[in-house]
Design an enzyme around this catalytic site. Structure first.
Site, PDB file in Angstrom:
ATOM      1  CG  HIS A 134      -4.659   0.123  -1.364  1.00  0.00           C
ATOM      2  ND1 HIS A 134      -3.959   0.376  -0.202  1.00  0.00           N
ATOM      3  CD2 HIS A 134      -5.497   1.182  -1.534  1.00  0.00           C
ATOM      4  CE1 HIS A 134      -4.374   1.533   0.310  1.00  0.00           C
ATOM      5  NE2 HIS A 134      -5.299   2.047  -0.489  1.00  0.00           N
ATOM      6  CD  GLU A 153       0.332  19.469  -8.149  1.00  0.00           C
ATOM      7  OE1 GLU A 153       0.603  18.349  -7.658  1.00  0.00           O
ATOM      8  OE2 GLU A 153       1.208  20.288  -8.481  1.00  0.00           O
ATOM      9  CB  SER A 154      -5.350  15.884  -4.873  1.00  0.00           C
ATOM     10  OG  SER A 154      -6.186  17.039  -4.818  1.00  0.00           O
ATOM     11  CB  SER A 188      -0.898   0.046   1.243  1.00  0.00           C
ATOM     12  OG  SER A 188      -1.994  -0.818   1.114  1.00  0.00           O
TER      13      SER A 188
END
Lengths: 144, 144
Positions: free
Chosen positions: B69, B63-64, B56
């Site tokens: 996963h 920008e986010s 993970s």
């Protein structure tokens, strides 16, 4: 019901408290509490505040992740609550955050991740070794 | 077209190379490269390998975020490519990862995050101070 690996809630929180959305300490605290509230195991948290405002953060959990991005100037936060396994209820995390952020309007979409039926229909090109299985075989035991 | 804050691609990569999916070094390298390829600025990366298998990880970007996963035993990876701003093209990150993971089948959903029209329709309860604006006013200047 489709057999899936994960449930992913995409949440839009509108009309939130701007002061809360702009506090990296508050956001990290609320996100970690939300993870624990829904039964998740926290692996790592990382949170950042941006200039002139806004916070981004992710809580990696053993069961996938929770993420948040806040726009205090709009009273808006976008939240992802992605969980795997039968023992986690992401809606508990949603409700915790809704209250803590003071959201007046919310939108929630649930997306199913990892279609197991589809996965099983694909021809396998390789199966990774399973050390537990190997150990069971070496010991003459069984592996459920 | 709706006026939105972010584009969020939810990607299912099926039939990937199990060895790649189980290597935390490879996954971190491919995710960071995907972030840079699409024009993002990396803030922090965090990746973990689980026992007996699976990785993970999240790349927080200015920008986010990008998240992954992996289920090597199923040849499956779920990937989130969430970007804001006009200068980032998440499909470039998607294509980079598709090739690097060796995905034979993919599914992509694009979700719009943060409806600005809706945000503007809500009554503001508070607007955070803008220090740049204050400075401009104090200096007798203008603020675009």
């Amino acid at each position: 019901m489709t057999d899936i690996l994960g449930r992913h809630l995409l949440v839009e929180f509108y009309g939130c408290l701007p002061e809360t959305l702009d506090s990296v300490t508050s956001i990290e605290s609320h996100m970690n509490a939300a993870a624990l509230a829904c039964g998740a195991t926290i692996v790592q948290s990382t949170f950042h505040r941006f200039e002139p405002w806004g916070v981004s953060g992710v809580v990696v959990i053993a069961e996938s992740h929770l993420a948040i991005h806040t726009w205090p100037e709009y009273g808006y936060a976008s939240v992802d609550l992605y969980t795997c396994g039968a023992h986690i209820e992401p809606l508990v995390a949603y409700e915790h955050l809704r209250l803590m952020l003071g959201a007046r309007q919310t939108e929630v979409q649930q997306i199913q991740r990892g279609n197991l039926g589809y996965i099983r229909s694909l021809p396998l090109i390789h199966t990774p070794q399973n050390p537990d299985l190997d150990t069971a075989i070496l010991k003459g035991g069984t592996f459920a």
